[in-house]
Design a protein around this motif. Structure first.
Motif, PDB file in Angstrom:
ATOM      1  N   GLU A  53       2.423  19.064   7.166  1.00  0.00           N
ATOM      2  CA  GLU A  53       1.962  20.460   7.174  1.00  0.00           C
ATOM      3  C   GLU A  53       1.482  20.906   5.791  1.00  0.00           C
ATOM      4  O   GLU A  53       1.982  21.882   5.221  1.00  0.00           O
ATOM      5  N   PRO A  54       0.501  20.223   5.220  1.00  0.00           N
ATOM      6  CA  PRO A  54       0.025  20.588   3.873  1.00  0.00           C
ATOM      7  C   PRO A  54      -0.690  21.940   3.871  1.00  0.00           C
ATOM      8  O   PRO A  54      -1.319  22.330   4.867  1.00  0.00           O
ATOM      9  N   GLN A  55      -0.575  22.636   2.765  1.00  0.00           N
ATOM     10  CA  GLN A  55      -1.240  23.920   2.565  1.00  0.00           C
ATOM     11  C   GLN A  55      -2.172  23.825   1.361  1.00  0.00           C
ATOM     12  O   GLN A  55      -1.947  23.026   0.433  1.00  0.00           O
ATOM     13  N   LEU A  56      -3.207  24.654   1.360  1.00  0.00           N
ATOM     14  CA  LEU A  56      -4.140  24.685   0.242  1.00  0.00           C
ATOM     15  C   LEU A  56      -3.395  24.907  -1.069  1.00  0.00           C
ATOM     16  O   LEU A  56      -2.529  25.786  -1.169  1.00  0.00           O
ATOM     17  N   GLY A  57      -3.727  24.100  -2.059  1.00  0.00           N
ATOM     18  CA  GLY A  57      -3.152  24.261  -3.384  1.00  0.00           C
ATOM     19  C   GLY A  57      -1.855  23.527  -3.611  1.00  0.00           C
ATOM     20  O   GLY A  57      -1.333  23.529  -4.738  1.00  0.00           O
ATOM     21  N   GLU A  58      -1.288  22.899  -2.576  1.00  0.00           N
ATOM     22  CA  GLU A  58      -0.036  22.174  -2.754  1.00  0.00           C
ATOM     23  C   GLU A  58      -0.278  20.836  -3.457  1.00  0.00           C
ATOM     24  O   GLU A  58      -1.423  20.384  -3.621  1.00  0.00           O
ATOM     25  N   VAL A  59       0.814  20.218  -3.839  1.00  0.00           N
ATOM     26  CA  VAL A  59       0.763  18.901  -4.483  1.00  0.00           C
ATOM     27  C   VAL A  59       1.574  17.926  -3.638  1.00  0.00           C
ATOM     28  O   VAL A  59       2.683  18.262  -3.186  1.00  0.00           O
ATOM     29  N   ALA A  60       1.038  16.737  -3.405  1.00  0.00           N
ATOM     30  CA  ALA A  60       1.708  15.728  -2.582  1.00  0.00           C
ATOM     31  C   ALA A  60       1.811  14.418  -3.346  1.00  0.00           C
ATOM     32  O   ALA A  60       0.965  14.100  -4.191  1.00  0.00           O
ATOM     33  N   LEU A  61       2.851  13.663  -3.019  1.00  0.00           N
ATOM     34  CA  LEU A  61       3.041  12.319  -3.568  1.00  0.00           C
ATOM     35  C   LEU A  61       2.898  11.314  -2.431  1.00  0.00           C
ATOM     36  O   LEU A  61       3.563  11.449  -1.398  1.00  0.00           O
ATOM     37  N   VAL A  62       2.017  10.323  -2.602  1.00  0.00           N
ATOM     38  CA  VAL A  62       1.839   9.252  -1.620  1.00  0.00           C
ATOM     39  C   VAL A  62       2.397   7.972  -2.224  1.00  0.00           C
ATOM     40  O   VAL A  62       1.890   7.477  -3.243  1.00  0.00           O
ATOM     41  N   ILE A  63       3.457   7.446  -1.613  1.00  0.00           N
ATOM     42  CA  ILE A  63       4.095   6.227  -2.100  1.00  0.00           C
ATOM     43  C   ILE A  63       3.629   5.061  -1.238  1.00  0.00           C
ATOM     44  O   ILE A  63       3.908   5.005  -0.036  1.00  0.00           O
ATOM     45  N   GLY A  64       2.912   4.146  -1.833  1.00  0.00           N
ATOM     46  CA  GLY A  64       2.314   3.027  -1.110  1.00  0.00           C
ATOM     47  C   GLY A  64       0.836   3.295  -0.912  1.00  0.00           C
ATOM     48  O   GLY A  64       0.464   4.187  -0.149  1.00  0.00           O
ATOM     49  N   LEU A  65      -0.010   2.535  -1.605  1.00  0.00           N
ATOM     50  CA  LEU A  65      -1.450   2.783  -1.561  1.00  0.00           C
ATOM     51  C   LEU A  65      -2.186   1.617  -0.905  1.00  0.00           C
ATOM     52  O   LEU A  65      -3.246   1.176  -1.369  1.00  0.00           O
ATOM     53  N   GLY A  66      -1.596   1.141   0.187  1.00  0.00           N
ATOM     54  CA  GLY A  66      -2.311   0.187   1.023  1.00  0.00           C
ATOM     55  C   GLY A  66      -3.329   0.924   1.874  1.00  0.00           C
ATOM     56  O   GLY A  66      -3.770   2.025   1.540  1.00  0.00           O
ATOM     57  N   LEU A  67      -3.689   0.339   3.003  1.00  0.00           N
ATOM     58  CA  LEU A  67      -4.733   0.923   3.843  1.00  0.00           C
ATOM     59  C   LEU A  67      -4.372   2.337   4.294  1.00  0.00           C
ATOM     60  O   LEU A  67      -5.165   3.284   4.138  1.00  0.00           O
ATOM     61  N   ILE A  68      -3.177   2.521   4.871  1.00  0.00           N
ATOM     62  CA  ILE A  68      -2.779   3.847   5.343  1.00  0.00           C
ATOM     63  C   ILE A  68      -2.660   4.817   4.173  1.00  0.00           C
ATOM     64  O   ILE A  68      -3.113   5.975   4.243  1.00  0.00           O
ATOM     65  N   GLY A  69      -2.040   4.373   3.078  1.00  0.00           N
ATOM     66  CA  GLY A  69      -1.879   5.248   1.924  1.00  0.00           C
ATOM     67  C   GLY A  69      -3.203   5.732   1.368  1.00  0.00           C
ATOM     68  O   GLY A  69      -3.346   6.909   0.985  1.00  0.00           O
ATOM     69  N   GLN A  70      -4.203   4.853   1.302  1.00  0.00           N
ATOM     70  CA  GLN A  70      -5.517   5.253   0.799  1.00  0.00           C
ATOM     71  C   GLN A  70      -6.155   6.312   1.700  1.00  0.00           C
ATOM     72  O   GLN A  70      -6.791   7.256   1.212  1.00  0.00           O
TER      73      GLN A  70
ATOM     74  N   VAL B 262       4.066   8.259 -13.169  1.00  0.00           N
ATOM     75  CA  VAL B 262       4.056   9.043 -11.934  1.00  0.00           C
ATOM     76  C   VAL B 262       4.881  10.311 -12.107  1.00  0.00           C
ATOM     77  O   VAL B 262       4.455  11.415 -11.735  1.00  0.00           O
ATOM     78  N   GLU B 263       6.060  10.187 -12.682  1.00  0.00           N
ATOM     79  CA  GLU B 263       6.921  11.352 -12.880  1.00  0.00           C
ATOM     80  C   GLU B 263       6.260  12.361 -13.811  1.00  0.00           C
ATOM     81  O   GLU B 263       6.349  13.581 -13.592  1.00  0.00           O
ATOM     82  N   ALA B 264       5.568  11.880 -14.839  1.00  0.00           N
ATOM     83  CA  ALA B 264       4.890  12.774 -15.776  1.00  0.00           C
ATOM     84  C   ALA B 264       3.747  13.515 -15.093  1.00  0.00           C
ATOM     85  O   ALA B 264       3.542  14.720 -15.316  1.00  0.00           O
ATOM     86  N   ALA B 265       3.002  12.804 -14.235  1.00  0.00           N
ATOM     87  CA  ALA B 265       1.895  13.447 -13.527  1.00  0.00           C
ATOM     88  C   ALA B 265       2.399  14.525 -12.577  1.00  0.00           C
ATOM     89  O   ALA B 265       1.805  15.609 -12.465  1.00  0.00           O
ATOM     90  N   VAL B 266       3.503  14.244 -11.885  1.00  0.00           N
ATOM     91  CA  VAL B 266       4.075  15.232 -10.972  1.00  0.00           C
ATOM     92  C   VAL B 266       4.545  16.461 -11.750  1.00  0.00           C
ATOM     93  O   VAL B 266       4.305  17.612 -11.349  1.00  0.00           O
ATOM     94  N   ALA B 267       5.203  16.247 -12.888  1.00  0.00           N
ATOM     95  CA  ALA B 267       5.699  17.367 -13.685  1.00  0.00           C
ATOM     96  C   ALA B 267       4.551  18.236 -14.177  1.00  0.00           C
ATOM     97  O   ALA B 267       4.635  19.485 -14.160  1.00  0.00           O
ATOM     98  N   GLU B 268       3.455  17.605 -14.576  1.00  0.00           N
ATOM     99  CA  GLU B 268       2.314  18.363 -15.088  1.00  0.00           C
ATOM    100  C   GLU B 268       1.643  19.186 -13.991  1.00  0.00           C
ATOM    101  O   GLU B 268       1.285  20.358 -14.198  1.00  0.00           O
ATOM    102  N   LEU B 269       1.486  18.593 -12.805  1.00  0.00           N
ATOM    103  CA  LEU B 269       0.766  19.282 -11.719  1.00  0.00           C
ATOM    104  C   LEU B 269       1.607  20.353 -11.042  1.00  0.00           C
ATOM    105  O   LEU B 269       1.070  21.253 -10.386  1.00  0.00           O
ATOM    106  N   THR B 270       2.920  20.264 -11.155  1.00  0.00           N
ATOM    107  CA  THR B 270       3.790  21.195 -10.416  1.00  0.00           C
ATOM    108  C   THR B 270       4.620  22.085 -11.332  1.00  0.00           C
ATOM    109  O   THR B 270       5.538  22.773 -10.856  1.00  0.00           O
TER     110      THR B 270
END
Length: 728
Positions: free
Chosen positions: A167-184, A226-234
């Protein structure tokens, strides 16, 4: 046609020649243009197949539990045959493709021959030249969308359903763990939804790809990036959603999710990763853990997927098919780009080498496509039609004359679990029997039966089999709803027929079979009521001896609960459970009492399937069948007591029997396999076909048992005893 298959027992991969699937009502026959390899799901299956038997068991403890339950219910030999039969069979691969409609079945008006469609389903969108696909598992491809891109439709739907669960909303931040086919794909869908995305994957090339496709930042989950990027964006609050698109046995993804998710955030599991949730971390943040079930609402619902019953859009906005169509639309409008995900396109004929390269790591890929021969559709269009007009014999329809020493030639219609575990093993090595043809609606099941049991031919064309004068007998071993019609056709074609129970699910179906007997003069029919042929029960009956007074019989059937998804649960089309197998117990009771019932009374407890069925016979005898689904799974399935003239016959699940009277007889105390009479029943049937002698069970008895079984449902509705017509 050709199809990619795998033997789960040996791990063998092959491109196999199999019959072309039939075009059934409610779907379309689709010729593949491109099919997509799921480098996650399919390679996991390929890897499991290469494991030892112990390794397979460790990887699938759920299946081991089912095997142990089957041992308790059916015994070791029957369970072993069933398990080995499944393992030593070719299974299909693939579930996402794009192709051209080659033929449409009855009831289909939303596509026509020549249309390009994307198809879904691990039983219908296989790596094969042709697939039959039901209506709710295909969607038309928008104009201008390349077929190789449309082949991503199913995996795109999986990613889309996962995003919907978050249920994503405009302006939110998400983390995708695993960047295989589905993750991409999840990264792109979130970006298109106005969500900023951070990706986590140990593979730097996948991280780079995700950033090119819209991720704000990506990095190795074990690093601080990854942790630094999340902290900066949120602003240090943590992401709003985490999407678990990783596989494997590590618990790192769920631990990382707890650490980087905000208070009361959402964690969505899309892949198949380890889920040992750290309780304190999830409790303190009150995280909302959600699961995404494959392509969306409708998945695993046979009424939706197979019968084509859609869900009202006002109640279920996004179904499997709507997700598929939506993803294709996003592709066509350029909101999602799958071209950068295509690592390799292989010719379909090179499928085995391609899988091996992926498994060995020689081919590192996010997405791999199979390309099918471009001229195949034109070549097929020029070929003569596969359909053969049905052959119907009128008048006396006795079986064709056969030389005295020539083998009895058999055809099987259907090759499911029961046929392959309980019937064909007894027939394959029987002297004087030739397995001529196996016909199924799915190509691979026919090919498996041909390989394992030595059928001369495998096909999906029933009419050709019925028109073959050299075939002496036809076995109907399909789903219950088709028994009566297939039996009727085979009788009219002059064949001797063995049909698995039930013979019919309605009075009209039964009347249709009897009308075929009347029209053709062919009454050579046997229903698979095998228990009367069980050696142990026959011996016990002989020891019990003749009776002079009325008898009382009690038959407890501890049927147990069905697994979720079993086709036995499709009561709208396949009838109730008792309608499907109750004839076994009624036939056994009537055989022991040497008569047919004159009335049936049935009652059921509200809210469950437990039944009490009381059969009354002309001489005053009664038989009570307790058919229960709520008993203990470890208790024997079938126990029977017959009391008359100061004697008692006791049967304990076809393992032990005893008779109490002037003398006591007890069968061997040594544990034996449950022999429920299939082998003896088949021997009697083959003898009748070979000699032209009487059928093992008179037609009148088969009809009486079927009528009594049907009367159970009528009695439940009416709440009163149902009187039956006397047949003998």
């Amino acid at each position: 046609m050709k199809q990619v298959v795998q033997n789960y027992k040996s791990g063998e991969l092959a491109v196999l020649d199999v019959p072309v699937p039939g075009c059934k009502p409610g779907g379309a026959l689709v010729r593949s243009a491109f099919s997509l390899i799921s480098t996650g799901t399919e390679l996991m299956k390929v890897s499991e197949a290469g494991m030892s038997m112990l390794g397979k068991a460790r990887s699938r403890p759920d299946q081991v539990a089912k095997v142990m339950q089957s041992v308790a219910t059916n015994g070791v030999p029957a369970t072993y045959r069933k398990v080995m039969g499944k393992l030593d069979s070719y299974t299909p691969l693939g579930y996402s493709l794009c192709g051209v409609v080659e033929q449409v079945g009855a009831g289909i008006d939303d596509v026509k021959v020549g249309d390009l469609v994307a198809c879904a389903g691990n039983e219908h969108a296989l790596h094969a030249e042709l697939n039959w696909v039901p209506k709710n598992l295909y969607a038309p491809v928008p104009d201008g969308l390349a077929p190789r891109h449309a082949a991503f439709g199913t995996v795109g739907s999986i990613a889309m359903q996962g995003v919907r669960q978050g249920e994503p909303q405009l302006g939110e931040v998400a983390l995708v763990i695993g960047l295989g086919l589905i993750g991409q794909l999840v990264v792109q869908l979130l970006t298109a939804s106005g969500v900023r995305v951070v990706g986590a994957d140990p593979d730097p090339t996948r991280c780079e790809l995700a950033e090119r496709l819209g991720a704000a930042a990506c990095g190795d989950p074990a690093s601080a990036a990854v942790e630094a990027a999340v902290a900066e964006l949120t602003d240090g609050h943590g992401v709003d959603q985490v999407y678990l698109a990783a596989g494997g046995g590590s618990n790192q993804p769920v631990e990382l999710a707890a650490r980087l998710c905000r208070d009361r955030g959402r964690v969505v599991d899309i892949g198949k990763c380890r889920l040992d949730l750290p309780w304190n971390a999830y409790y303190e943040k009150e995280l909302d853990v959600r699961f995404s079930r494959s392509y969306g609402p409708g998945r695993y619902d046979p009424e939706y997927e197979l019968d084509g019953r859609d869900y009202p859009i006002g109640y279920v906005r996004w179904t499997e098919r709507r997700n598929l169509a939506c993803f294709l639309d996003l592709l066509a409008r350029g909101s999602v780009d799958v071209e950068p995900l295509v690592s390799h396109i292989a010719d379909f004929d090179d499928a085995v080498e391609t899988y091996q390269s992926l498994k060995d790591g020689d081919l590192k890929a996010v997405a791999v496509l199979f390309r099918y021969p471009e001229q195949a559709a034109e070549a097929e269009a020029e070929a003569p039609s596969m359909a053969v007009p049905a052959v119907r014999r009128s008048g006396g329809a006795s079986a064709p004359a056969r030389a005295a020493k020539s083998p009895v030639r058999l055809a099987f219609v259907g090759a499911g679990n029961y046929a392959t575990s309980m019937l064909l093993p007894h027939l394959a090595q029987r002297e004087g029997v030739e397995l001529s043809t196996v016909v199924t609606t799915t190509a691979l099941s026919a090919a498996n039966a041909q390989r394992k049991f030595g059928f001369a031919e495998a096909t999906t064309d029933l009419d050709a089999v019925l028109g073959d004068k050299s075939i002496d007998a036809v076995f109907v071993v399909t789903r219950h709803s088709s028994h009566a019609e297939l039996t009727r056709k085979a009788l009219l074609a002059g064949k001797t027929v063995f049909v698995e129970k039930p013979l019919a699910l309605t009075e009209d179906d039964l009347a249709g079979v009897l009308a075929a007997v009347e029209e053709s003069g062919n009454d050579r029919l046997q229903v698979g009521f095998n228990r009367r042929f069980a050696p142990l029960l026959q011996e016990a009956r002989k020891r019990f001896g003749a009776r002079t007074g009325p008898a009382s019989l009690r038959y407890l059937v501890n049927a147990g609960r069905l697994q979720h998804g079993s086709w036995y649960l499709q009561q709208g089309t396949e009838g109730s459970r008792f309608a499907g197998e109750g004839g076994h117990f009624i036939d056994t009771a009537s055989w022991l009492l040497e008569a047919d019932p004159v009335s049936v009374y049935a009652t059921a407890a509200p809210g469950n399937e437990d039944l009490q069925v009381v059969l009354r016979y002309a001489d005053g005898s009664t038989a009570t069948i307790s058919y229960v689904t709520t008993g203990a799974p470890g208790f024997p399935k079938e126990t029977l007591d017959l009391v008359a003239d100061g004697k008692v016959l006791r049967l304990d699940d076809f393992v032990r029997a005893s008779v109490y009277g002037r003398k006591k007889w007890v069968s061997s105390r040594l544990p034996k396999a449950r022999d429920k009479g299939q082998n003896a029943e088949l021997a009697a049937f083959i003898k009748a076909v070979r000699t032209g002698g009487p059928m093992p069970v008179p037609l009148e008895s088969l009809v009486a048992t079927t009528s009594a079984t049907l009367a159970v449902q009528a009695g439940l509705v009416g709440g009163a005893p149902v009187t039956l017509a006397r047949t003998r």
